[in-house]
Design an enzyme around this catalytic site. Structure first.
Site, PDB file in Angstrom:
ATOM      1  N   GLY A   1     -16.743  -3.326  10.722  1.00  0.00           N
ATOM      2  CA  GLY A   1     -15.750  -3.326   9.835  1.00  0.00           C
ATOM      3  C   GLY A   1     -16.386  -3.725   8.747  1.00  0.00           C
ATOM      4  O   GLY A   1     -15.579  -3.310   7.667  1.00  0.00           O
TER       5      GLY A   1
ATOM      6  N   LYS B   1       0.592  -1.199   0.187  1.00  0.00           N
ATOM      7  CA  LYS B   1      -0.077   0.027  -0.114  1.00  0.00           C
ATOM      8  C   LYS B   1       0.942   1.205  -0.008  1.00  0.00           C
ATOM      9  O   LYS B   1      -0.047   2.177  -0.409  1.00  0.00           O
ATOM     10  CB  LYS B   1      -0.844  -0.378   1.227  1.00  0.00           C
ATOM     11  CG  LYS B   1      -2.381  -0.976   1.380  1.00  0.00           C
ATOM     12  CD  LYS B   1      -3.168  -0.717   2.555  1.00  0.00           C
ATOM     13  CE  LYS B   1      -4.004  -1.430   2.754  1.00  0.00           C
ATOM     14  NZ  LYS B   1      -4.821  -0.421   3.007  1.00  0.00           N
TER      15      LYS B   1
HETATM   16  P1  NAP Z   1      -1.223  -2.728  11.255  1.00  0.00           P
HETATM   17  O1  NAP Z   1      -0.511  -2.034  10.382  1.00  0.00           O
HETATM   18  O2  NAP Z   1      -0.452  -4.141  11.685  1.00  0.00           O
HETATM   19  O3  NAP Z   1      -1.974  -1.452  12.429  1.00  0.00           O
HETATM   20  C1  NAP Z   1      -1.931  -2.619  13.360  1.00  0.00           C
HETATM   21  C2  NAP Z   1      -1.929  -1.656  15.671  1.00  0.00           C
HETATM   22  O4  NAP Z   1      -2.726  -1.934  15.913  1.00  0.00           O
HETATM   23  C3  NAP Z   1      -0.810  -0.989  15.081  1.00  0.00           C
HETATM   24  O5  NAP Z   1      -0.630   0.539  15.599  1.00  0.00           O
HETATM   25  C4  NAP Z   1      -0.743  -1.763  16.649  1.00  0.00           C
HETATM   26  O6  NAP Z   1       0.773  -1.707  17.628  1.00  0.00           O
HETATM   27  C5  NAP Z   1      -1.894  -1.853  17.369  1.00  0.00           C
HETATM   28  N1  NAP Z   1      -1.822  -3.461  18.183  1.00  0.00           N
HETATM   29  C6  NAP Z   1      -1.631  -4.654  17.820  1.00  0.00           C
HETATM   30  N2  NAP Z   1      -1.908  -5.736  18.361  1.00  0.00           N
HETATM   31  C7  NAP Z   1      -1.649  -4.602  19.808  1.00  0.00           C
HETATM   32  C8  NAP Z   1      -2.033  -4.515  21.490  1.00  0.00           C
HETATM   33  N3  NAP Z   1      -1.765  -5.882  21.706  1.00  0.00           N
HETATM   34  N4  NAP Z   1      -2.202  -3.608  22.049  1.00  0.00           N
HETATM   35  C9  NAP Z   1      -2.148  -2.450  21.524  1.00  0.00           C
HETATM   36  N5  NAP Z   1      -1.954  -1.815  20.106  1.00  0.00           N
HETATM   37  C10 NAP Z   1      -1.887  -3.147  19.374  1.00  0.00           C
HETATM   38  O7  NAP Z   1      -2.728  -2.941  10.665  1.00  0.00           O
HETATM   39  P2  NAP Z   1      -4.038  -2.288  10.143  1.00  0.00           P
HETATM   40  O8  NAP Z   1      -3.838  -2.626   8.581  1.00  0.00           O
HETATM   41  O9  NAP Z   1      -3.875  -0.913  10.553  1.00  0.00           O
HETATM   42  O10 NAP Z   1      -4.753  -3.303  10.465  1.00  0.00           O
HETATM   43  C11 NAP Z   1      -5.592  -3.087  12.020  1.00  0.00           C
HETATM   44  C12 NAP Z   1      -6.310  -3.809  11.620  1.00  0.00           C
HETATM   45  O11 NAP Z   1      -8.397  -3.333  10.874  1.00  0.00           O
HETATM   46  C13 NAP Z   1      -6.877  -5.327  11.795  1.00  0.00           C
HETATM   47  O12 NAP Z   1      -7.532  -6.092  12.681  1.00  0.00           O
HETATM   48  C14 NAP Z   1      -7.592  -5.594   9.803  1.00  0.00           C
HETATM   49  O13 NAP Z   1      -8.529  -6.841   9.836  1.00  0.00           O
HETATM   50  C15 NAP Z   1      -8.270  -4.276  10.543  1.00  0.00           C
HETATM   51  N6  NAP Z   1      -9.042  -3.123   9.408  1.00  0.00           N
HETATM   52  C16 NAP Z   1     -10.185  -3.141   8.248  1.00  0.00           C
HETATM   53  C17 NAP Z   1     -10.591  -2.367   7.293  1.00  0.00           C
HETATM   54  C18 NAP Z   1     -11.652  -2.837   6.854  1.00  0.00           C
HETATM   55  O14 NAP Z   1     -12.611  -2.200   5.195  1.00  0.00           O
HETATM   56  N7  NAP Z   1     -12.933  -3.088   7.695  1.00  0.00           N
HETATM   57  C19 NAP Z   1      -9.427  -1.977   6.909  1.00  0.00           C
HETATM   58  C20 NAP Z   1      -8.504  -1.995   6.825  1.00  0.00           C
HETATM   59  C21 NAP Z   1      -7.480  -2.809   8.157  1.00  0.00           C
HETATM   60  P3  NAP Z   1       2.426  -1.304  17.100  1.00  0.00           P
HETATM   61  O15 NAP Z   1       2.755  -0.678  15.974  1.00  0.00           O
HETATM   62  O16 NAP Z   1       2.995  -1.807  18.586  1.00  0.00           O
HETATM   63  O17 NAP Z   1       2.630  -3.251  16.655  1.00  0.00           O
END
Ligand code: NAP
Length: 302
Positions: free
Chosen positions: A261, A76
């Site tokens: 979501g 991305k």
């Molecule tokens: P990402 O870039 O990996 O970001 C995840 C974030 O969550 C990071 O800031 C991470 O912190 C934090 N995190 C993970 N585990 C944690 C914990 N145990 N405690 C506190 N913070 C935690 O992932 P993403 O692409 O943003 O996606 C995140 C979520 O959104 C996923 O579940 C995905 O399926 C969902 N999503 C949904 C849609 C939709 O269309 N509905 C679209 C995009 C994403 P660190 O940086 O410290 O690791």
């Protein structure tokens, strides 16, 4: 699937999604159903593209006449400098999830912001009279949080507070918004201070994967802490499996209005399809395809 294969002819044009891995993508489910419903001569395929192959893949797409494609993790951000044109919203978010072919080359945008906003604006139509009074608390500072921040800024929210577990990453996240094309002043908070923020959170958005299947019992906020949300608060979880998450169950129990979501997924896809086909996307068909695929009860709603 046989219906789709049966519809492929010599004239069929290619759409798809590139990512790595790509096996678990739900995009082909909703896009091929939409294509069949519209009766247009396209097919939407998954393309596994390793990070080192991104440039070759893009040149290959040009050579093969691919009309457009979605981009997912890990491309991305890295695809941005390879495109001929990038929309202002994608530049602000720093990520592209939708690319289409123009006469001058590849154009990219980010439809996640639209996807995030669609159910929020619909739901809030009768609830939120003035977004400039709304404080948003965003849990997490990864890729999806960037679309959420851009969306909340577009709504004109009073304050955007981002809560993260890694203070260094959190500071980098904050600074990235100061210098971008859409300068935004964020408040950032370490995870330990979340409880004190909740009474201010008119809109609480979970962008972390906490609570996502198979870890369905996990939640970013305890049920007890969720009772601190102000009256009329909206809790929004970007996760769509399970639907609802523990976070949303607890928030609803505590009196909050909840959004999961699935609608974001549907609306980001619908907007991408509109870029490719130049006609309105069948949102209801796309939603039903996902609900059937995820074995969700369609009567539950979004
Ligand atoms: P990402 O870039 O990996 O970001 C995840 C974030 O969550 C990071 O800031 C991470 O912190 C934090 N995190 C993970 N585990 C944690 C914990 N145990 N405690 C506190 N913070 C935690 O992932 P993403 O692409 O943003 O996606 C995140 C979520 O959104 C996923 O579940 C995905 O399926 C969902 N999503 C949904 C849609 C939709 O269309 N509905 C679209 C995009 C994403 P660190 O940086 O410290 O690791």
């Amino acid at each position: 699937m046989s219906r789709i294969i049966g519809a492929i002819a010599g004239s069929t044009q290619l759409l798809g999604v590139m990512g790595y891995p790509i096996k678990h993508t739900l995009s082909p489910v909703m896009h091929n159903e939409a294509i069949a419903h519209l009766g247009v001569d396209y097919v939407y395929l998954p393309f596994p593209v390793a990070p080192s192959d991104l440039g070759d893949a893009l040149r290959g797409f040009t050579a093969l006449g691919v009309r457009g494609f979605n981009v997912t993790i890990p491309h991305k951000q890295t695809i941005v400098p390879l495109l001929n044109e990038v929309s202002a919203i994608a530049q602000a978010v720093g990520a592209v999830n939708t690319v289409w072919r123009t006469e001058s080359g590849w154009s990219g945008t980010n439809t996640d912001v639209h996807g995030f906003l669609s159910p929020l604006v619909d739901l809030a139509e009768n609830l939120v009279k003035d977004w400039s009074t709304v404080t948003v608390v965003v849990l997490g500072n990864g890729g999806a949080a960037r679309a959420v921040v851009a969306g909340c800024h577009q709504l004109g929210c009073k304050s955007i507070c981002v809560v993260g577990r890694d203070t260094q990453k959190l500071e980098i996240f904050r600074q990235s918004w100061l210098t971008g094309p859409l300068p935004i002043h964020l408040e950032i908070y370490p995870w330990e201070t979340l409880s004190a923020l909740l009474p201010r959170a008119d809109l609480l958005v979970n962008t972390t994967p906490m609570g996502m299947a198979p870890n369905v019992d996990a939640s970013p906020v305890s049920a007890l802490n969720l009772t601190q949300l102000p009256s009329g608060a909206i809790a929004y979880d970007l996760i769509y499996t399970p639907k609802p998450t523990q976070f949303l169950k607890d928030a609803a129990q505590g009196g909050a209005i909840v959004i999961d979501g699935l609608e974001m997924l549907v609306h980001q896809g619908a907007m991408a399809l509109e870029h490719w086909l130049g006609q309105p996307a069948p949102v209801t068909v796309m939603r039903s395809a996902l609900q059937r695929h995820l074995k969700l009860d369609e009567k539950v709603g979004s």
